[in-house]
Structures are given as structure tokens and as C-alpha cells.
Enzyme design. Structure first.
Site, PDB file in Angstrom:
ATOM      1  N   ASP A  60     112.272  62.262  49.578  1.00 32.60           N
ATOM      2  CA  ASP A  60     113.139  63.945  49.627  1.00 32.60           C
ATOM      3  C   ASP A  60     112.300  64.903  48.938  1.00 32.60           C
ATOM      4  OD1 ASP A  60     114.982  61.873  50.612  1.00 32.60           O
ATOM      5  OD2 ASP A  60     116.280  62.283  49.012  1.00 32.60           O
ATOM      6  N   GLU A  77     109.239  65.419  48.587  1.00 35.03           N
ATOM      7  CA  GLU A  77     108.115  66.031  49.408  1.00 35.03           C
ATOM      8  C   GLU A  77     108.904  66.900  50.791  1.00 35.03           C
ATOM      9  OE1 GLU A  77     104.631  62.916  50.548  1.00 35.03           O
ATOM     10  OE2 GLU A  77     106.393  61.979  50.046  1.00 35.03           O
ATOM     11  N   ASP A  89     111.644  68.394  50.557  1.00 33.69           N
ATOM     12  CA  ASP A  89     112.076  69.595  49.986  1.00 33.69           C
ATOM     13  C   ASP A  89     110.968  70.743  49.778  1.00 33.69           C
ATOM     14  OD1 ASP A  89     114.606  68.697  49.864  1.00 33.69           O
ATOM     15  OD2 ASP A  89     114.703  68.143  47.908  1.00 33.69           O
ATOM     16  N   SER A 141     141.164  64.568  77.880  1.00 36.63           N
ATOM     17  CA  SER A 141     141.664  63.312  76.942  1.00 36.63           C
ATOM     18  C   SER A 141     141.033  62.123  77.510  1.00 36.63           C
ATOM     19  CB  SER A 141     143.014  63.494  76.740  1.00 36.63           C
ATOM     20  OG  SER A 141     143.417  64.562  75.760  1.00 36.63           O
ATOM     21  N   LEU A 142     141.652  61.006  77.014  1.00 40.31           N
ATOM     22  CA  LEU A 142     141.402  59.611  77.306  1.00 40.31           C
ATOM     23  C   LEU A 142     142.830  58.963  77.483  1.00 40.31           C
ATOM     24  CD1 LEU A 142     138.572  58.226  75.197  1.00 40.31           C
ATOM     25  CD2 LEU A 142     138.358  58.848  77.661  1.00 40.31           C
ATOM     26  N   GLU A 178     131.892  51.553  74.642  1.00 39.99           N
ATOM     27  CA  GLU A 178     131.387  52.075  73.266  1.00 39.99           C
ATOM     28  C   GLU A 178     132.549  52.258  72.097  1.00 39.99           C
ATOM     29  OE1 GLU A 178     130.286  56.148  74.549  1.00 39.99           O
ATOM     30  OE2 GLU A 178     130.002  55.053  76.664  1.00 39.99           O
ATOM     31  N   LYS A 182     135.174  53.962  69.797  1.00 40.07           N
ATOM     32  CA  LYS A 182     135.661  55.431  69.705  1.00 40.07           C
ATOM     33  C   LYS A 182     135.716  56.091  68.349  1.00 40.07           C
ATOM     34  CE  LYS A 182     139.841  57.716  71.674  1.00 40.07           C
ATOM     35  NZ  LYS A 182     140.562  58.481  70.640  1.00 40.07           N
ATOM     36  N   ASP A 222     136.246  58.554  65.212  1.00 38.24           N
ATOM     37  CA  ASP A 222     137.211  59.098  64.963  1.00 38.24           C
ATOM     38  C   ASP A 222     136.854  60.467  64.093  1.00 38.24           C
ATOM     39  OD1 ASP A 222     139.932  59.633  64.884  1.00 38.24           O
ATOM     40  OD2 ASP A 222     140.408  58.045  63.416  1.00 38.24           O
ATOM     41  N   ARG A 237     136.667  71.000  70.815  1.00 38.37           N
ATOM     42  CA  ARG A 237     137.407  71.049  72.368  1.00 38.37           C
ATOM     43  C   ARG A 237     138.230  72.011  72.608  1.00 38.37           C
ATOM     44  NH1 ARG A 237     140.191  65.215  73.909  1.00 38.37           N
ATOM     45  NH2 ARG A 237     142.033  65.991  72.680  1.00 38.37           N
ATOM     46  N   TYR A 256     127.981  60.682  73.083  1.00 40.51           N
ATOM     47  CA  TYR A 256     128.314  59.777  74.079  1.00 40.51           C
ATOM     48  C   TYR A 256     128.356  60.108  75.540  1.00 40.51           C
ATOM     49  CZ  TYR A 256     132.705  62.011  73.499  1.00 40.51           C
ATOM     50  OH  TYR A 256     133.659  62.913  73.148  1.00 40.51           O
ATOM     51  N   LYS A 287     143.144  50.897  71.839  1.00 42.84           N
ATOM     52  CA  LYS A 287     143.221  51.290  70.504  1.00 42.84           C
ATOM     53  C   LYS A 287     143.391  50.176  69.869  1.00 42.84           C
ATOM     54  CE  LYS A 287     143.811  55.800  70.450  1.00 42.84           C
ATOM     55  NZ  LYS A 287     144.641  56.575  69.827  1.00 42.84           N
ATOM     56  N   CYS A 323     124.681  36.517  37.309  1.00 46.35           N
ATOM     57  CA  CYS A 323     125.635  35.392  37.773  1.00 46.35           C
ATOM     58  C   CYS A 323     126.568  35.212  36.809  1.00 46.35           C
ATOM     59  CB  CYS A 323     124.872  34.011  38.021  1.00 46.35           C
ATOM     60  SG  CYS A 323     126.069  32.742  38.539  1.00 46.35           S
ATOM     61  N   CYS A 335     126.233  31.300  35.397  1.00 44.14           N
ATOM     62  CA  CYS A 335     125.006  30.572  34.683  1.00 44.14           C
ATOM     63  C   CYS A 335     124.146  31.877  34.212  1.00 44.14           C
ATOM     64  CB  CYS A 335     124.386  29.908  35.493  1.00 44.14           C
ATOM     65  SG  CYS A 335     123.395  30.722  36.607  1.00 44.14           S
ATOM     66  N   CYS A 390     122.542  34.268  43.111  1.00 45.65           N
ATOM     67  CA  CYS A 390     122.161  33.627  42.153  1.00 45.65           C
ATOM     68  C   CYS A 390     121.111  32.523  42.495  1.00 45.65           C
ATOM     69  CB  CYS A 390     123.284  32.843  41.316  1.00 45.65           C
ATOM     70  SG  CYS A 390     122.636  31.656  40.339  1.00 45.65           S
ATOM     71  N   CYS A 450     122.741  26.116  38.364  1.00 46.92           N
ATOM     72  CA  CYS A 450     124.341  26.931  38.360  1.00 46.92           C
ATOM     73  C   CYS A 450     125.211  25.952  38.522  1.00 46.92           C
ATOM     74  CB  CYS A 450     123.999  27.848  39.379  1.00 46.92           C
ATOM     75  SG  CYS A 450     125.354  29.366  39.231  1.00 46.92           S
TER      76      CYS A 450
HETATM   77  P1  AMP Z   1     142.250  61.208  72.657  1.00 48.54           P
HETATM   78  O1  AMP Z   1     141.967  62.668  71.819  1.00 48.54           O
HETATM   79  O2  AMP Z   1     142.817  60.226  72.077  1.00 48.54           O
HETATM   80  O3  AMP Z   1     142.864  61.682  74.088  1.00 48.54           O
HETATM   81  O4  AMP Z   1     140.886  60.756  73.026  1.00 48.54           O
HETATM   82  C1  AMP Z   1     139.767  61.565  73.573  1.00 48.54           C
HETATM   83  C2  AMP Z   1     138.560  61.798  72.612  1.00 48.54           C
HETATM   84  O5  AMP Z   1     138.013  60.616  71.973  1.00 48.54           O
HETATM   85  C3  AMP Z   1     137.701  62.424  72.963  1.00 48.54           C
HETATM   86  O6  AMP Z   1     137.884  63.777  73.026  1.00 48.54           O
HETATM   87  C4  AMP Z   1     136.422  62.477  72.133  1.00 48.54           C
HETATM   88  O7  AMP Z   1     136.467  63.373  71.186  1.00 48.54           O
HETATM   89  C5  AMP Z   1     136.720  61.096  71.610  1.00 48.54           C
HETATM   90  N1  AMP Z   1     135.761  59.970  71.458  1.00 48.54           N
HETATM   91  C6  AMP Z   1     135.453  59.238  70.510  1.00 48.54           C
HETATM   92  N2  AMP Z   1     134.531  58.386  70.864  1.00 48.54           N
HETATM   93  C7  AMP Z   1     134.227  58.400  72.246  1.00 48.54           C
HETATM   94  C8  AMP Z   1     133.351  58.057  73.329  1.00 48.54           C
HETATM   95  N3  AMP Z   1     132.447  56.906  72.972  1.00 48.54           N
HETATM   96  N4  AMP Z   1     133.525  58.166  74.687  1.00 48.54           N
HETATM   97  C9  AMP Z   1     134.445  59.270  74.695  1.00 48.54           C
HETATM   98  N5  AMP Z   1     135.445  59.894  73.971  1.00 48.54           N
HETATM   99  C10 AMP Z   1     135.040  59.501  72.508  1.00 48.54           C
HETATM  100 ZN    ZN Z   2     124.500  31.074  38.686  1.00 46.26          ZN
END
Ligand code: AMP
Ligand code: ZN
Length: 665
Positions: free
Chosen positions: A31, A33, A35, A80-81, A111, A113, A115, A134, A222, A309, A403, A406, A421, A427
């Protein structure tokens, strides 16, 4: 060197260091170097504003203040999903897809999700030009100055990127960084933040970008959207993004069926707390982009993607004390002793804290109110701290250095998160732990003897290893607490009866690290008796199907040990089974001795399992991958092309199922 060149060299070097540190998590310089070089670049840039570059690593420190974030319309909408909560939901979804696409093969990528807060980054000619939240999906806020301070966001790309594209991802705040921020706030008498997600999304709207720079935010990508990107699948997209320098988590899986998807879901439902950041589900996407296009979108979300979910019940309770358990292999497990609390129908009093890293990640301390969760898993887990309830006088947890049983100094080896241990023979808990394992139901199943009896026998100096069990007499055992003549007799008889337990279970009972039931079976079958196994080298062991380096090393180490050799020699004299039984050896020959087979593909006459059994029953070895040690590659239908290429390049003979049966007869 002329100034311009000097500045360029510094920028290139710092970019690469940034990438190694923040994207790959593998720094190559200290770190300090880093900086120093950054400071030098800042000075030179200050003296020479004519060489300004919007992708300079110095911009990472922030400083620009935004009063009002400009609204920007997304070139491609941010959707959205849809959510699903069960395997049935996923199957319904797959049916809908098949109806639209017809009878074609569909692959899925899984993949996690992440958060946090969604973000869309626009790159032109390899440079970050815009970062937009978004918002309502159609338009969001331009937060470019803030995003530029996030070190894992590349300001300049590498490789063969398209001239213009958007890439979507999630801004997250990893647990350890969140805990650190909150610990400081609590210490300063400030209100702690609620959770990582809100803190991440709040950070994007801070007016002073230098404050954002101080927050340990991360950006996980993603999805790429754009015209003429040359990308054909979601899977390829993830690979490409990685190549260009983006941080794309490697936890992902390409699946051919809903069952495979469910495997991924189930695994991560249980293991997601081992990740450094928060996740709340799995996102499943149709892999082919052409197919994605055919499927299209509803007004809200793509038809080609689905979120699954995680369902997890969560409560908070007081953590009274952290204690440490020593396992029979010497592994230390920290345990949280909780104020009893009702969770998913059972009262929870204890939760595993796994290892030192896990404690540090969440900054878990005695006296904290912690969140406990029980998801798909059986053992409850601590998944965070309620910082608003942290006592003023709280101090960070100091992990034990010795430990608890012991007092031997603990060690930690690279690649293993646990402390150990190393006092294998001294032990007490390890000694009794090994004997307790030996007598347990799945091992030697010694009747009339329990864990407490083992401890008592050890404390009385009657046993120090499992071979000692066989010389115990009724007279020795009877004086023990709660022992009567009858129970003493049962114990001695139980020990003697264990001499009929088959070899594979004896092997498991020895308690060799990493040798569980399945591995013990494999080894027993491959070597048939203990002498052959004891003579095996690491290399020979690895050549056995499903035996990896870690196991091989542990087995060799165990048998090289003089004391273990003595114990085994003694067990032999007591009549313990150290070779496969006659009936297990029946139908077995040595016809394929010294030959290693790799089996791949689907077969007509016999199943793959039967084929493997035939090889092993006839003295051959089944290897997991083609190498120079492979004698034959038995090729079935739909064999992976890479195995064939490998075999051909190494000159390994490729034979059919019929060829194999011929060799055998
Ligand atoms: P939701 O807000 O519950 O409708 O979920 C959609 C959101 O999930 C998207 O806007 C992304 O920001 C988020 N998200 C997180 N991981 C992923 C992923 N691997 N692929 C797509 N969306 C993702
Ligand atoms: Zn031990």
C-alpha cells in the site's frame, strides 16, 4: 525521460496495480509503494494540467462536488426481474420459454443476485464516460463523479472491447467494510448505518465525491448491452467483461436443466454467507442472446431471466460469549453462545462462527446483538451485527492464539481458513476426539461405549489411542463412574465384536484428515488392503478416481507417522480387518493391474458406473482426467471433445465399449 512520458508510465502502472488489488484481489506491491507512486503522479499532474486525462488513477480520490445530479435517459431500458420461489415456479417458466422457442435446446446461466444499488456504465473507446443509476428504469441520475472513485470500476479498458456499450452491475458494500464504517461511527457516538445495501445506494448520491472515495464500495458486473458487441451468450458476456478488466464474480454456472439450476440454488442458499458481500437470490438467464431476443420483455421485465429468492428466516438475539471448540483433527471452531431464541420452530442457543475470518468480516463481538439466520441449512448462522445495539464499551474480538485445551500456539496454513492445534499426540481433546470417532456408529460402531466413557477412560490413563481399547479388561473398566459389572462386560465385548467391521469402515475409523466415508470406500476398493495403501505414493493416490492432492497428501502423511504405524500394527494383532473380505474380492481379478482408464460419455451395453466397477474389480484404476498416466480412454457416445483432443495429443489409446469388453475377456 520527458514529463509526458513519465506521467503516462505512472498512470499505466497505477491502473494495473488498481486492477490487481481491487478486481483480482491479488496486490503485487505494498500500500505504501502504491501511495508514493500516486502522490508522485498527483504532483506531476498538478504542475502540468496540459496533460489532463479523464481516466487518470488520481481521479479515484474524488474531490468534485455535485449539487444536483443531472437526469439521463438510458439508451437501453433497465428492467426489473420476475421472482420465483420454488422449483415448480422455475419449471413453469421453462415451459413458457419452450413454448415460445419451440423444441430447441435451451441453456441457462446462474449468477448470484447481488444486493446493492444497480448501475449502468457507458464506455466509449474503452473509456468510462457515464455512470447512471437505475432510477425508474427509463432514466436515472448521472453519478459518474462518484462512481469514478470506486476502485474496481475500470476507467480505461483492456483487450478487444467494442467501441461503445453499456454494462450493468451492482454497487455493493462488502460486509467487512460496512462493519468498519459502523464501528467507527459507534465509537464517535454517531448513529450506525442500517444495512450494506442502503448504505451503498446512499453513497451514490453523496454530493462530495471525496466522501464516496473513502467508502469501501465495490462494483460487480453482470450484463452488457449494446449494438454489434459480437457476443453470443450470457456466459461469453461474463468472460468478455472479465477480460476487459471488469470485476465479474466467478461464482456462476452454465446449466442444461432445472435440476442443475436447483443444485446451484441449494448450494448457494447454504453457502452465501461465506461470500464477502450480500446476496438475496440467484438470477437465472437464458444463455443464448439470440434466444433472449426472441423471448423479449414484458412491460416490466425480461422473459428470458428469472430471480430465485432465497427464503430465510431471521431473528436477532444477544451474543453472550464466544467459545472455541477443538475438533479431533485439531481444527478450531469458534462458537457463538446466544441468548436462546426461537427460530424456524426450534430454540437456538448456539451458532457456528466458522473461523477467524468470519468473525472479522462482520466484526462480531461478545455483547453484540446479532442477526441469526436459518435458511436451507440445518445449523444456524450469524449473518450480521445490529450495530445500533452495540454497547459503548465494546471491544473487538481478539481471536485466541493458543489451544484452549492444551495451550499449544495455534497455526494456520495457507489456503485453509481454520486455525489448528498441532499437538496431535498431546492435546487431550484431539486424543479423545479421535477415539470417539473410532467407536462412532458409522465407523467401528462399538456398542456399550459412548463419548463420555472415552473421556473417562482417557482421564483414568487407561487409553491414549484406539488400539488401547482392545486390551481393556472388565476389571479395569468396572471401577469407572456409573459402570457396573454388566456394562463393563458389554463394553469389552463390544470392542471385541468390532473386529468384524469391514476394511473400508476401519479405514474411515482411523480418522485420517479429509478421508470421509466415501473416500475411505474408494481407497479400500482401489488398494484392497492396508499394506498396499500404506505403500502408495502421493502420485499414485492422485491417479485414483476422485482422490485429489489434499487427500493424497494427508493419507501419505498419516501412514508415514511412526506412532500411526505402531497403532496399525497393534490393531492387526487384535484381528481388526485390514483387507477387503473374501466375498468382496470375489469376481475380482488382476487382469487390468497397472492400467489406468478414463471413462467418458454414454454407453450402450453397460452403465458408466458398471464400467467403472468392472475396471476396479479387475485390478485397474479409474482416473478422473486424461494424463500421460492414462492407459486407455474408454469413449462412449457424446464424449467431451476436450478429452479426445487431450488423449490424441498425449498418444493415449482411445477405445470403445466393445474394445474394453474384449480386453477384459
Ligand atoms: P428487482 O429489483 O428485484 O426487480 O431485481 C432486479 C435487479 O437485480 C436489477 O436491477 C439488478 O440491479 C439486480 N441484480 C443483482 N444481481 C444481478 C444479476 N446477476 N443479474 C441481473 N440483475 C441483478
Ligand atoms: Zn490442543
Amino acid at each position: 525521460m520527458d514529463i509526458k512520458k513519465k506521467i503516462e508510465t505512472l498512470r499505466t502502472a497505477l491502473r494495473e496495480h488498481n486492477y490487481q488489488y481491487y478486481v483480482l484481489d491479488q496486490p503485487t506491491i505494498s500500500d505504501y509503494e502504491f501511495d508514493m507512486q500516486l502522490k508522485q503522479l498527483q504532483e506531476l499532474e498538478g504542475q502540468h494540467p496540459e496533460f489532463h486525462d479523464p481516466t487518470s488513477p488520481t481521479l479515484r480520490v474524488g474531490g468534485m462536488v455535485t449539487k444536483n445530479f443531472e437526469t439521463v435517459v438510458h439508451d437501453f431500458r433497465m428492467y426489473s426481474l420476475d421472482n420465483s420461489y420454488s422449483k415448480e415456479d422455475l419449471e413453469d417458466w421453462e415451459k413458457r420459454i419452450q413454448r415460445v422457442l419451440g423444441d430447441v435446446e435451451v441453456e441457462f446461466t446462474c449468477e448470484l443476485k447481488y444486493d446493492g444499488a444497480s448501475i449502468s456504465l457507458t464506455y466509449e473507446d474503452g473509456q468510462l464516460v457515464k455512470a447512471v443509476t437505475r432510477g425508474d428504469g427509463f432514466q436515472g441520475d448521472n453519478v459518474t463523479t462518484n462512481i469514478k472513485t470506486i476502485k474496481s470500476v475500470p476507467l480505461k479498458l483492456k483487450g478487444d472491447y467494442p467501441s461503445k456499450f453499456d454494462i450493468r452491475g451492482e454497487i455493493v458494500l462488502p460486509f467487512d467494510g460496512f462493519a468498519k464504517m459502523n464501528a467507527e461511527r459507534v465509537a464517535n457516538g454517531e448513529e450506525p448505518y442500517m444495512n450494506p445495501r442502503n448504505t451503498a445506494s446512499g453513497s451514490l448520491k453523496l454530493q462530495d465525491s471525496s466522501l464516496v472515495a473513502q467508502r469501501p464500495l465495490d462494483c460487480l458486473l453482470y450484463g452488457i448491452v449494446g449494438r454489434n458487441t459480437g457476443i453470443e451468450t450470457q456466459w461469453q458476456m461474463l468472460d468478455k467483461a472479465r477480460e476487459w478488466g471488469f470485476k465479474v464474480p466467478t461464482v456462476a454456472k452454465l446449466c442444461k436443466s432445472t435440476d442443475q439450476v436447483m443444485e446451484f440454488v441449494t448450494y448457494w442458499d447454504e453457502h452465501r454467507h461465506d461470500l464477502p458481500y450480500e446476496t438475496d437470490g440467484v438470477v437465472i438467464k437464458v444463455n443464448g442472446l439470440q434466444q433472449q431476443e426472441e423471448l423479449g420483455h414484458t412491460s416490466k421485465s425480461p422473459r428470458w431471466a428469472m430471480a430465485y429468492k432465497f427464503k430465510a428466516e431471521q431473528v436477532s438475539t444477544l451474543l453472550n460469549e464466544i467459545t472455541y471448540q477443538v475438533g479431533r483433527t485439531g481444527a478450531i471452531t469458534p462458537v457463538a453462545n446466544l441468548e436462546p431464541v426461537l427460530l424456524a420452530g426450534t430454540t437456538v442457543k448456539r451458532a457456528s462462527l466458522h473461523n477467524a475470518d468470519q468473525i472479522a468480516k462482520f466484526d462480531i463481538r461478545e455483547g453484540d446483538t446479532v442477526f441469526v439466520e436459518k435458511g436451507g441449512e440445518i445449523i444456524p448462522k450469524i449473518i450480521g451485527v445490529d450495530f445500533s445495539k452495540r454497547p459503548k464499551d465494546s471491544t473487538p474480538t481478539a481471536y485466541i492464539e493458543n489451544c484452549p485445551e492444551c495451550h499449544t500456539p495455534l497455526v494456520r496454513t495457507e489456503g485453509d481458513a481454520k486455525h489448528y492445534c498441532t499437538n496431535y499426540y498431546g492435546c487431550p481433546v484431539q486424543i479423545t476426539g479421535r477415539i470417539q470417532h473410532y467407536i462412532s456408529r458409522k465407523a467401528m460402531d462399538i456398542e456399550g461405549m459412548g463419548s463420555e466413557t472415552v473421556t473417562l477412560l482417557f482421564q483414568e490413563g487407561l487409553i491414549t489411542n484406539y488400539a488401547d481399547l482392545y486390551t481393556l479388561t472388565k476389571e479395569q473398566v468396572m471401577p469407572l463412574e456409573r459402570m457396573a459389572e454388566k456394562s463393563a462386560e458389554n463394553l469389552v465385548n463390544g470392542v471385541q465384536a468390532s473386529t468384524v467391521i469391514p476394511f473400508e469402515r476401519v479405514l474411515f475409523a482411523l480418522g485420517i484428515r479429509f478421508v470421509g466415508e466415501t473416500v475411505a470406500k474408494k481407497l479400500a476398493k482401489a488398494y484392497k488392503n492396508i499394506d498396499a495403501l500404506m505403500a502408495a505414493t502421493e502420485e499414485e493416490l492422485i491417479a485414483v478416481d476422485e482422490i485429489g492432492e489434499r487427500i493424497a497428501q494427508s493419507v501419505v502423511e498419516f501412514f508415514q507417522n511412526d506412532t500411526n504405524q505402531e497403532i496399525i500394527a497393534r490393531l492387526k494383532t487384535y484381528g481388526v480387518q485390514f483387507e477387503l473380505a473374501a466375498e468382496q474380492l470375489e469376481n475380482q481379478t488382476e487382469k487390468l493391474k497397472g492400467q489406468t482408464f478414463v471413462v467418458s460419455g454414454v454407453f450402450e451395453k453397460i452403465s458408466r458406473t458398471e464400467l467403472k466397477k468392472l475396471i476396479e474389480d479387475n485390478g485397474g484404476k479409474v482416473g478422473s482426467s486424461v494424463s500421460s498416466k492414462t492407459t486407455y480412454l474408454v469413449a462412449g457416445d457424446k464424449m467431451g471433445p476436450s478429452k479426445r483432443t487431450k488423449a490424441e495429443s498425449l498418444g493415449v489409446q482411445i477405445i470403445s465399449e466393445d474394445d474394453f469388453l474384449e480386453i477384459l475377456n
